[in-house]
Design an enzyme around this catalytic site. Structure first.
Site, PDB file in Angstrom:
ATOM      1  CG  ASP A  51       0.003   2.001  -5.800  1.00  0.00           C
ATOM      2  OD1 ASP A  51       0.751   1.620  -4.882  1.00  0.00           O
ATOM      3  OD2 ASP A  51      -1.054   1.422  -6.096  1.00  0.00           O
ATOM      4  CD  GLN A 100      -1.778  -7.207  -4.306  1.00  0.00           C
ATOM      5  OE1 GLN A 100      -2.366  -7.920  -5.114  1.00  0.00           O
ATOM      6  NE2 GLN A 100      -0.681  -6.556  -4.620  1.00  0.00           N
ATOM      7  N   GLY A 149       0.830  -1.196   0.000  1.00  0.00           N
ATOM      8  CA  GLY A 149       0.000   0.000   0.000  1.00  0.00           C
ATOM      9  C   GLY A 149       0.859   1.239   0.000  1.00  0.00           C
TER      10      GLY A 149
END
Length: 355
Positions: A237, A197, A50
């Site tokens: 991101d 994930q 993350g």
């Protein structure tokens, strides 16, 4: 205020303790990182994942690196080592730049305490940021709830919950806030191959008591087509200046399907993820993690042992781009700690960063 059930990152003397996410959702174990090499390995191997959590972990990595040597050369070494671990998540480079700006002007004797204090400031600020994203984003869920008899159906991709941050998360923060307010929600959780994930998201939601369903990545399109999704919320991101957003590979396909079927597609991202130095999505570096992750899958046996199972022979060619970019025109809004905005209006929220 959301409290993490298990801290993802906490200082322990001259080290930090992380939750090893490579063992989730099967085992919950913490790891102590006591050296710069430990921190770099944890980031590179995805023991911490993350974008916000990566950035905060890297900040503590700088503090650890300066324990015995606080020289400019050691500071440069720490910054370069950590910057090389993951290319796509801009939070990593943002946090390192912030540490450099804080520490570089100081005499060596003052850098030790200052490094720990700045890293802690980054960690606590991220928790506050997540809370604010939740407060702003929950309004989107509340609006849907006013016109639905059943639960608000949210689709997400990858993990952008508390495991990916130092607080409640980004994409999942509005979901947790809605759940706390008594708003019925149901989350469609895509598995997110090849690192799965989505299994972490499902684990988080189960622990929080939030109704959810794990789906194969390829099932997202039909759910959107059948009208079984009210809105999509993902993390990011890196968000370019024009609003193009990089997230875990597979996000772009969901955005395309959402537009085709008239489903709002939202990106939740903090200020540290917005990169005004990056003009558009084509300039975002995309990490390639190598073919081995595609040719195998991790799982657990009936006896509780973690194993890696090969899906294809080693001789099978494979490609593994870890991220893709969703163009701004496919994004309904970006949820930040300063409010909800159209992708093209980010500069209005962050005038100090846009200069």
């Amino acid at each position: 205020m959301f409290t993490q059930p298990i801290p993802t990152l906490v200082r322990d003397g001259n080290a930090v303790v992380i939750l090893d996410q490579t063992l989730l959702p099967y085992h919950s174990e913490q790891r102590t990182l006591a050296t710069l090499a430990d921190v770099a390995t944890a980031i590179r191997s995805m023991q911490v994942r993350g974008a916000p959590l990566i950035g905060a972990t890297a900040a503590f990595g700088v503090a650890i690196a300066l324990l015995a040597d606080r020289s400019d050369a050691q500071l440069d070494h720490a910054l370069q080592t950590l910057a090389a671990t993951r290319p796509t998540a801009v939070n990593l480079h943002w946090a390192l730049a912030r540490m450099d700006a804080k520490l570089r002007p100081l005499p060596e004797s003052a850098r030790g305490d200052a490094a720990w204090a700045e890293a802690e400031a980054i960690r606590t600020a991220d928790a506050d940021t997540c809370s604010a994203i939740g407060e702003h984003g929950v309004a989107l869920i509340e609006e849907v709830a006013t016109r639905r008899n059943g639960p608000v159906r949210v689709m997400t991709h990858c993990n952008a919950g508390w495991l990916a941050t130092c607080g409640a998360g980004t994409a999942l923060a509005p979901v947790y806030r809605a759940h706390a307010k008594g708003i019925a929600v149901h989350v469609w959780v895509s598995e997110t191959r090849p690192r799965n994930q989505g299994l972490l998201t499902a684990w988080e939601l189960r622990e929080a008591g939030v109704p959810h369903s794990l789906i194969a990545d390829n099932a997202a399109g039909i759910l959107l087509a059948r009208g079984e999704v009210d809105l999509v919320i993902t993390g990011a991101d890196r968000v370019a200046a024009n609003g193009d957003s990089a997230n875990k590979v597979g996000t772009y396909l969901k955005a395309l399907a959402a537009r085709e079927h008239g489903v709002p597609f939202h990106v939740a991202a903090p200020y540290s993820t917005v990169d005004f130095a990056c003009a558009e999505g084509g300039a975002i570096p995309i990490e390639d993690r190598g073919p081995a992750e595609v040719r195998s899958v991790a799982g657990i046996t009936d006896k509780g042992a973690l194993v890696s199972v090969r899906l294809a022979p080693d001789a099978t060619g494979a490609a593994n781009p870890a991220f893709d970019v969703t163009p701004a025109q496919l994004i309904t809004s970006i949820i930040t700690e300063r409010g909800v905005t159209a992708p093209g209006r980010l500069r209005e929220l962050y005038p100090e960063k846009a200069e």
